[in-house]
Design a protein around this motif. Structure first.
Motif, PDB file in Angstrom:
ATOM      1  N   THR A 107     -43.349  -9.272  28.394  1.00 51.37           N
ATOM      2  CA  THR A 107     -42.921  -9.315  26.995  1.00 51.37           C
ATOM      3  C   THR A 107     -41.954 -10.448  26.672  1.00 51.37           C
ATOM      4  OG1 THR A 107     -41.139  -7.718  27.442  1.00 51.37           O
ATOM      5  CG2 THR A 107     -43.250  -6.823  26.708  1.00 51.37           C
ATOM      6  N   TYR A 108     -41.483 -11.175  27.679  1.00 48.28           N
ATOM      7  CA  TYR A 108     -40.583 -12.301  27.436  1.00 48.28           C
ATOM      8  C   TYR A 108     -40.511 -13.157  28.699  1.00 48.28           C
ATOM      9  CZ  TYR A 108     -37.089  -9.633  30.094  1.00 48.28           C
ATOM     10  OH  TYR A 108     -36.421  -8.940  31.080  1.00 48.28           O
ATOM     11  N   VAL A 109     -39.822 -14.286  28.606  1.00 46.55           N
ATOM     12  CA  VAL A 109     -39.637 -15.183  29.747  1.00 46.55           C
ATOM     13  C   VAL A 109     -38.155 -15.527  29.870  1.00 46.55           C
ATOM     14  CG1 VAL A 109     -40.143 -17.468  30.704  1.00 46.55           C
ATOM     15  CG2 VAL A 109     -41.942 -16.197  29.517  1.00 46.55           C
ATOM     16  N   LYS A 110     -37.636 -15.440  31.106  1.00 45.97           N
ATOM     17  CA  LYS A 110     -36.265 -15.864  31.373  1.00 45.97           C
ATOM     18  C   LYS A 110     -36.264 -16.765  32.608  1.00 45.97           C
ATOM     19  CE  LYS A 110     -31.748 -14.448  33.038  1.00 45.97           C
ATOM     20  NZ  LYS A 110     -30.830 -13.365  33.441  1.00 45.97           N
ATOM     21  N   PRO A 111     -35.906 -18.036  32.457  1.00 44.98           N
ATOM     22  CA  PRO A 111     -35.790 -18.915  33.622  1.00 44.98           C
ATOM     23  C   PRO A 111     -34.699 -18.425  34.576  1.00 44.98           C
ATOM     24  CG  PRO A 111     -36.003 -20.198  31.619  1.00 44.98           C
ATOM     25  CD  PRO A 111     -35.752 -18.773  31.200  1.00 44.98           C
ATOM     26  N   HIS A 112     -34.849 -18.800  35.833  1.00 46.06           N
ATOM     27  CA  HIS A 112     -33.949 -18.331  36.889  1.00 46.06           C
ATOM     28  C   HIS A 112     -33.085 -19.453  37.458  1.00 46.06           C
ATOM     29  CE1 HIS A 112     -32.623 -16.650  40.761  1.00 46.06           C
ATOM     30  NE2 HIS A 112     -33.125 -17.722  41.335  1.00 46.06           N
ATOM     31  N   GLY A 113     -31.861 -19.090  37.832  1.00 42.80           N
ATOM     32  CA  GLY A 113     -31.020 -19.905  38.690  1.00 42.80           C
ATOM     33  C   GLY A 113     -30.864 -21.370  38.324  1.00 42.80           C
ATOM     34  N   GLY A 114     -31.299 -22.239  39.260  1.00 43.48           N
ATOM     35  CA  GLY A 114     -31.148 -23.670  39.073  1.00 43.48           C
ATOM     36  C   GLY A 114     -31.868 -24.173  37.831  1.00 43.48           C
ATOM     37  N   LEU A 115     -33.034 -23.625  37.557  1.00 39.65           N
ATOM     38  CA  LEU A 115     -33.784 -24.022  36.368  1.00 39.65           C
ATOM     39  C   LEU A 115     -33.058 -23.578  35.104  1.00 39.65           C
ATOM     40  CD1 LEU A 115     -36.280 -25.250  35.024  1.00 39.65           C
ATOM     41  CD2 LEU A 115     -37.448 -23.048  35.368  1.00 39.65           C
TER      42      LEU A 115
END
Length: 252
Positions: A107-115
């Motif tokens: 239902t959504y997108v969340k980039p992680h960490g270094g990105l």
């Protein structure tokens, strides 16, 4: 009654290596950022995590990152934007398929960490992430830091930009997160974390590491699932919000 979304990074185990207690976190949060296999997670872990989230009534999002298992996706990679966009599309697609087998959906997108940290200011990589999400499903919101390039570009592309704050991370005076390489970057005391979140949810502000107060309007607050004592912190946050009359509910 006021309401706020609580999200947590989950599905970050890999093979025989286990990280975090996702099932316990699902008792406190409303959204689950599921690792897609590039910084953590494998197909079985991903499917199982999606199934557990669905059973707990927690929505899932794609926690996309650099292709960097060894560094847990926390290192910056100077990757070509086109290659990065393909990597993000690949990760979303993998999670969509495995989520479907568990009877749920992305239902959504969340980039992680270094990105995540890079696309606060790195315009080319931020555009790559936005292009990737839009090409897969333009209805998917993107979570990011308030004032970040990725949210600016998401809005420009017609995507929903969702501002996020962090329950267990210290802030610099400019609103960015204190680097994990510095002392005091990660908060560990459940009472301190609960106070941190309560200020975010009720006063739309946060105390920076130098003591100054920053205005911060967040639709979602992240409680990291891999921190020591993560479950205790999430429980304390949920209790503090409830006592203050703030309900927990997803932003989607």
């Amino acid at each position: 009654m006021a309401s706020i979304d609580l999200n947590s990074d989950v599905g970050e185990s890999f093979g025989r290596w286990t990280l975090g207690d996702d099932n316990a976190m699902f008792q406190s949060v409303s959204s689950a950022n599921v690792a897609c296999g590039f910084h953590a997670g494998d197909p079985t872990v991903i499917r199982t995590t999606c199934q557990q989230a669905a059973e707990a009534g927690v929505v899932i999002g794609a926690h996309v990152g650099y292709r960097d298992l060894a560094g847990f996706g926390r290192r910056f990679l100077d990757i070509d934007p086109l290659e990065l966009a393909d990597d993000v599309v690949y990760q979303i697609g993998a999670l969509q398929a495995l989520a479907a087998t568990a009877g749920t959906s992305v239902t959504y997108v969340k980039p992680h960490g270094g990105l995540y940290n890079a696309i606060v200011k790195h315009t080319a990589q931020a555009q790559a992430v936005v292009d990737a999400v839009k090409s897969v499903d333009p209805t998917l919101p993107i979570l990011g830091l308030p004032g970040s390039e990725v949210l600016r570009l998401a809005e420009a592309a017609g995507l929903r930009a969702v501002t996020e704050a962090f329950a267990d991370r210290a802030y610099n005076p400019d609103g960015t997160l204190v680097s994990r390489t510095l002392p005091g970057a990660v908060l560990h005391d459940p009472a301190e974390v609960a106070e941190h979140v309560l200020r975010m949810a009720t006063e739309q502000s946060v105390r920076a590491i130098d003591g100054s107060i920053l205005n911060i309007r967040a639709e979602s607050i992240c409680v990291h699932g891999d921190s020591p004592g993560a479950v205790a912190m999430a429980t304390a946050v949920k209790s503090a919000l409830s006592d203050a009359g703030v309900s927990i509910g997803t932003f989607v």
